[in-house]
Motif scaffolding. Structure first.
Motif, PDB file in Angstrom:
ATOM      1  N   SER A 392       9.759 -20.984 -13.591  1.00  0.00           N
ATOM      2  CA  SER A 392       9.187 -22.192 -14.203  1.00  0.00           C
ATOM      3  C   SER A 392       7.678 -22.024 -14.370  1.00  0.00           C
ATOM      4  N   GLU A 393       7.076 -22.896 -15.170  1.00  0.00           N
ATOM      5  CA  GLU A 393       5.624 -22.856 -15.355  1.00  0.00           C
ATOM      6  C   GLU A 393       4.905 -23.078 -14.038  1.00  0.00           C
ATOM      7  N   LEU A 394       5.462 -23.923 -13.202  1.00  0.00           N
ATOM      8  CA  LEU A 394       4.876 -24.185 -11.886  1.00  0.00           C
ATOM      9  C   LEU A 394       4.866 -22.916 -11.029  1.00  0.00           C
ATOM     10  N   GLU A 395       5.971 -22.186 -11.042  1.00  0.00           N
ATOM     11  CA  GLU A 395       6.032 -20.934 -10.274  1.00  0.00           C
ATOM     12  C   GLU A 395       5.053 -19.901 -10.838  1.00  0.00           C
ATOM     13  N   LYS A 396       4.912 -19.860 -12.151  1.00  0.00           N
ATOM     14  CA  LYS A 396       3.957 -18.926 -12.765  1.00  0.00           C
ATOM     15  C   LYS A 396       2.536 -19.227 -12.300  1.00  0.00           C
ATOM     16  N   GLN A 397       2.195 -20.525 -12.183  1.00  0.00           N
ATOM     17  CA  GLN A 397       0.867 -20.899 -11.694  1.00  0.00           C
ATOM     18  C   GLN A 397       0.646 -20.401 -10.273  1.00  0.00           C
ATOM     19  N   VAL A 398       1.651 -20.579  -9.426  1.00  0.00           N
ATOM     20  CA  VAL A 398       1.525 -20.164  -8.033  1.00  0.00           C
ATOM     21  C   VAL A 398       1.403 -18.643  -7.938  1.00  0.00           C
ATOM     22  N   MET A 399       2.185 -17.912  -8.716  1.00  0.00           N
ATOM     23  CA  MET A 399       2.085 -16.456  -8.695  1.00  0.00           C
ATOM     24  C   MET A 399       0.723 -15.987  -9.185  1.00  0.00           C
ATOM     25  N   SER A 400       0.177 -16.673 -10.184  1.00  0.00           N
ATOM     26  CA  SER A 400      -1.160 -16.313 -10.677  1.00  0.00           C
ATOM     27  C   SER A 400      -2.210 -16.522  -9.597  1.00  0.00           C
ATOM     28  N   LEU A 401      -2.061 -17.612  -8.821  1.00  0.00           N
ATOM     29  CA  LEU A 401      -2.988 -17.851  -7.710  1.00  0.00           C
ATOM     30  C   LEU A 401      -2.856 -16.759  -6.654  1.00  0.00           C
ATOM     31  N   LEU A 402      -1.635 -16.413  -6.301  1.00  0.00           N
ATOM     32  CA  LEU A 402      -1.415 -15.395  -5.278  1.00  0.00           C
ATOM     33  C   LEU A 402      -1.898 -14.017  -5.738  1.00  0.00           C
ATOM     34  N   ALA A 403      -1.845 -13.770  -7.047  1.00  0.00           N
ATOM     35  CA  ALA A 403      -2.272 -12.465  -7.572  1.00  0.00           C
ATOM     36  C   ALA A 403      -3.764 -12.246  -7.406  1.00  0.00           C
ATOM     37  N   THR A 404      -4.519 -13.326  -7.248  1.00  0.00           N
ATOM     38  CA  THR A 404      -5.982 -13.203  -7.088  1.00  0.00           C
ATOM     39  C   THR A 404      -6.385 -13.012  -5.632  1.00  0.00           C
ATOM     40  N   GLU A 405      -5.431 -13.173  -4.719  1.00  0.00           N
ATOM     41  CA  GLU A 405      -5.743 -13.079  -3.289  1.00  0.00           C
ATOM     42  C   GLU A 405      -5.517 -11.656  -2.784  1.00  0.00           C
ATOM     43  N   ASN A 406      -6.472 -11.173  -2.000  1.00  0.00           N
ATOM     44  CA  ASN A 406      -6.344  -9.835  -1.426  1.00  0.00           C
ATOM     45  C   ASN A 406      -5.623  -9.827  -0.088  1.00  0.00           C
ATOM     46  N   GLN A 407      -5.533 -11.008   0.540  1.00  0.00           N
ATOM     47  CA  GLN A 407      -4.873 -11.142   1.823  1.00  0.00           C
ATOM     48  C   GLN A 407      -3.841 -12.267   1.745  1.00  0.00           C
ATOM     49  N   PRO A 408      -2.836 -12.254   2.605  1.00  0.00           N
ATOM     50  CA  PRO A 408      -1.882 -13.377   2.649  1.00  0.00           C
ATOM     51  C   PRO A 408      -2.612 -14.690   2.910  1.00  0.00           C
ATOM     52  N   VAL A 409      -2.150 -15.766   2.275  1.00  0.00           N
ATOM     53  CA  VAL A 409      -2.812 -17.067   2.384  1.00  0.00           C
ATOM     54  C   VAL A 409      -1.800 -18.129   2.796  1.00  0.00           C
ATOM     55  N   ASN A 410      -2.303 -19.222   3.357  1.00  0.00           N
ATOM     56  CA  ASN A 410      -1.430 -20.326   3.735  1.00  0.00           C
ATOM     57  C   ASN A 410      -1.443 -21.404   2.659  1.00  0.00           C
ATOM     58  N   VAL A 411      -0.664 -22.444   2.892  1.00  0.00           N
ATOM     59  CA  VAL A 411      -0.542 -23.516   1.897  1.00  0.00           C
ATOM     60  C   VAL A 411      -1.879 -24.202   1.663  1.00  0.00           C
ATOM     61  N   ALA A 412      -2.641 -24.409   2.730  1.00  0.00           N
ATOM     62  CA  ALA A 412      -3.937 -25.087   2.598  1.00  0.00           C
ATOM     63  C   ALA A 412      -4.864 -24.335   1.654  1.00  0.00           C
ATOM     64  N   ASN A 413      -4.887 -23.006   1.772  1.00  0.00           N
ATOM     65  CA  ASN A 413      -5.721 -22.202   0.871  1.00  0.00           C
ATOM     66  C   ASN A 413      -5.287 -22.358  -0.586  1.00  0.00           C
ATOM     67  N   LEU A 414      -3.973 -22.396  -0.817  1.00  0.00           N
ATOM     68  CA  LEU A 414      -3.473 -22.513  -2.188  1.00  0.00           C
ATOM     69  C   LEU A 414      -3.764 -23.896  -2.779  1.00  0.00           C
ATOM     70  N   LEU A 415      -3.871 -24.900  -1.915  1.00  0.00           N
ATOM     71  CA  LEU A 415      -4.148 -26.260  -2.404  1.00  0.00           C
ATOM     72  C   LEU A 415      -5.617 -26.481  -2.735  1.00  0.00           C
ATOM     73  N   GLN A 416      -6.504 -25.593  -2.279  1.00  0.00           N
ATOM     74  CA  GLN A 416      -7.936 -25.806  -2.449  1.00  0.00           C
ATOM     75  C   GLN A 416      -8.373 -25.825  -3.903  1.00  0.00           C
ATOM     76  N   ASN A 417      -7.635 -25.123  -4.783  1.00  0.00           N
ATOM     77  CA  ASN A 417      -8.047 -25.092  -6.191  1.00  0.00           C
ATOM     78  C   ASN A 417      -7.817 -26.423  -6.890  1.00  0.00           C
ATOM     79  N   GLY A 418      -6.953 -27.285  -6.291  1.00  0.00           N
ATOM     80  CA  GLY A 418      -6.739 -28.622  -6.841  1.00  0.00           C
ATOM     81  C   GLY A 418      -5.874 -28.680  -8.086  1.00  0.00           C
ATOM     82  N   GLN A 419      -5.294 -27.560  -8.500  1.00  0.00           N
ATOM     83  CA  GLN A 419      -4.495 -27.551  -9.724  1.00  0.00           C
ATOM     84  C   GLN A 419      -3.050 -28.002  -9.490  1.00  0.00           C
ATOM     85  N   ILE A 420      -2.556 -27.859  -8.267  1.00  0.00           N
ATOM     86  CA  ILE A 420      -1.147 -28.133  -7.972  1.00  0.00           C
ATOM     87  C   ILE A 420      -1.054 -29.100  -6.796  1.00  0.00           C
ATOM     88  N   SER A 421      -0.209 -30.101  -6.921  1.00  0.00           N
ATOM     89  CA  SER A 421      -0.008 -31.044  -5.824  1.00  0.00           C
ATOM     90  C   SER A 421       0.742 -30.366  -4.685  1.00  0.00           C
TER      91      SER A 421
END
Length: 458
Positions: A392-421
């Motif tokens: 889905s488009e939502l999953e594509k957004q999350v994968m794009s966010l994870l692709a920019t990270e060099n280390q594993p991240v938690n949910v809080a880190n992924l929420l910091q961009n404010g793009q996804i609830s």
């Protein structure tokens, strides 16, 4: 009260009145009613009309009412059965207790367990059962080279032959070896079943065509075995309750929508949901093995040993088994093959693809390992593209966010961009996990290196 005990009590009451044990539909109505299901829901699970269920239910309530001396209906069945159980327990020390018109003896004089069966005589009981094997494995692929999956084979064999699981999903990202593992499994255990069947769902997509093919196989083989003069075809579930079957459905993901979260059925394939629920809930000796990139939405990734369903999410080969692939491709001079195997997650298809490219171009494999280069041959890109297009488009957004990270991240880190609830993010992570598209380490998430390289190149 305990469902099995309630059914056993009801079976005794019906047996006292009619001389017959509960048939399959009566048992399904009792089971569904005790679990607070509607007639419509019971009919859907049993693959019959709602009016048929109402008619049989009405007759059943009448029998129970006459035998217990009180008015029994769908609405008060549970409370009536609980009162009956309390009465029996309270009189347990007596030789017998009279409730309504039914005499419950203290001795063990229970009728045989449902569904209907006749007690075997001693000669029959001691005889070793014989069975005729019917196998339709024409769609099962040839195995080819098989790399060690001893633990997974043992797990699946235990679930099927020892724990009698009714519904098993075998999932994993493309190329991980799901179908090869299933083929090896079927080759090893197929003779334990009266019927062994393999269907690929791009060949039999509609539920009607799938059921028709199975019923035709059952009815034709029964005709050959018993030579009846007028054999009537039964609903599919009836055949499954009569025979021990292993039924493999490959490419189960073809039932689900692209561009949606994992496991959402296409509009024309919703009836498969009802079939799978029947397979899980109704008593029968069969096992359905579902293979695909993602499981049905209603099948959890984590299952309890108390349920008849299981999920095995297949991961990559270990270093020894994956090393065989590299040797088969002629890559015998790699100093540190473990690094290459880890980089491609032990995925057989991915490793074959990159090994072929390295071999054909004469690239120095050891030089390739120095700077963490990840090669994406065109055939590998095609496989990744197919799976990426399903998300889905939502999953594509999350994968794009994870692709920019060099280390594993938690949910809080992924929420910091404010793009996804937070709700959308959790649903997307669950779906990506079901598709085996992300890795989780405790509460941290990351993309596999190959997927990260692919998404960065989009």
């Amino acid at each position: 009260m305990n469902l099995k005990e309630a059914l056993k009590l009801a079976d005794r009451i019906v047996f006292e009145k009619t001389g017959q044990h509960l048939d399959d539909l009566q048992a399904a109505i009792l089971r569904g009613t005790l679990q607070r299901e509607t007639y419509k829901h019971i009919a859907k699970d049993f693959d019959c009309s709602e009016s048929s269920v109402r008619k049989v239910g009405s007759e059943l309530w009448q029998i129970l009412s006459e035998e217990l001396g009180e008015d029994i209906s769908k609405s008060n069945l549970r409370s009536a059965m609980e009162r009956l159980q309390v009465s029996i327990v309270s009189h347990y020390a007596q030789d017998s207790v009279q409730i309504g018109f039914v005499n419950f003896c203290g001795e063990n004089r229970d009728p045989p367990d449902i569904p209907n069966s006749q007690p075997p005589n001693q000669e029959t009981a001691n005889a070793k059962p014989t069975k005729t094997l019917h196998q339709d494995l024409s769609e099962m692929p040839e195995l080819g080279n098989f790399f060690d999956r001893t633990l997974e084979l043992q797990t699946l064999t235990t679930w099927i032959l020892q724990q009698n699981c009714r519904l098993i999903t075998l999932t994993g990202i493309g190329g991980i070896g799901k179908t090869s593992l299933a083929v090896k499994l079927v080759q090893q255990i197929k003779d334990e079943f009266e019927y062994a069947v393999w269907y690929t769902l791009d060949e039999f997509p509609t539920i009607d065509k799938f059921k028709s093919n199975l019923i035709q196989l059952f009815s034709q083989s029964e005709k050959q075995d018993s030579s009846p003069t007028n054999q009537k075809r039964l609903p599919l579930i009836k055949y499954l309750q009569k025979h021990r079957c292993l039924i493999v459905l490959d490419d189960i993901h073809n039932l689900f929508c692209s561009g949606e979260l994992a496991g959402k059925y296409k509009p024309d394939y919703e009836e498969y949901r009802s079939l799978f629920k029947q397979i899980e809930k109704l008593s029968h000796p069969c096992c359905f093995l579902l293979i695909g990139w993602e499981p049905p939405k209603e099948v959890p990734q984590l299952t309890s040993e108390n349920t008849p369903i299981r999920t095995l999410q297949l991961t990559g080969l270990d270093t020894a088994a994956a090393g065989e692939i590299l040797r088969d491709k002629g890559l015998t001079e790699i100093d540190n093959c473990e690094a290459l195997i880890h980089r491609y997650q032990g995925n057989p298809l991915w490793l074959k693809s990159v090994a072929t490219l390295i071999q054909e171009l004469g690239i120095g494999a050891n030089d390739l390992l120095i700077d963490d280069t990840i090669l994406l041959p065109e055939d590998l890109k095609d496989v990744l593209q197919q799976q990426y297009d399903r998300t889905s488009e939502l999953e594509k957004q999350v994968m794009s966010l994870l692709a920019t990270e060099n280390q594993p991240v938690n949910v809080a880190n992924l929420l910091q961009n404010g793009q996804i609830s937070s709700s959308d993010l959790l649903n997307a992570l669950q779906s990506l996990s079901r598709r085996c598209s992300i890795e989780k380490q405790e509460s941290l998430y990351t993309l596999p290196p190959v997927l990260k390289q692919y998404i960065k190149g989009l």
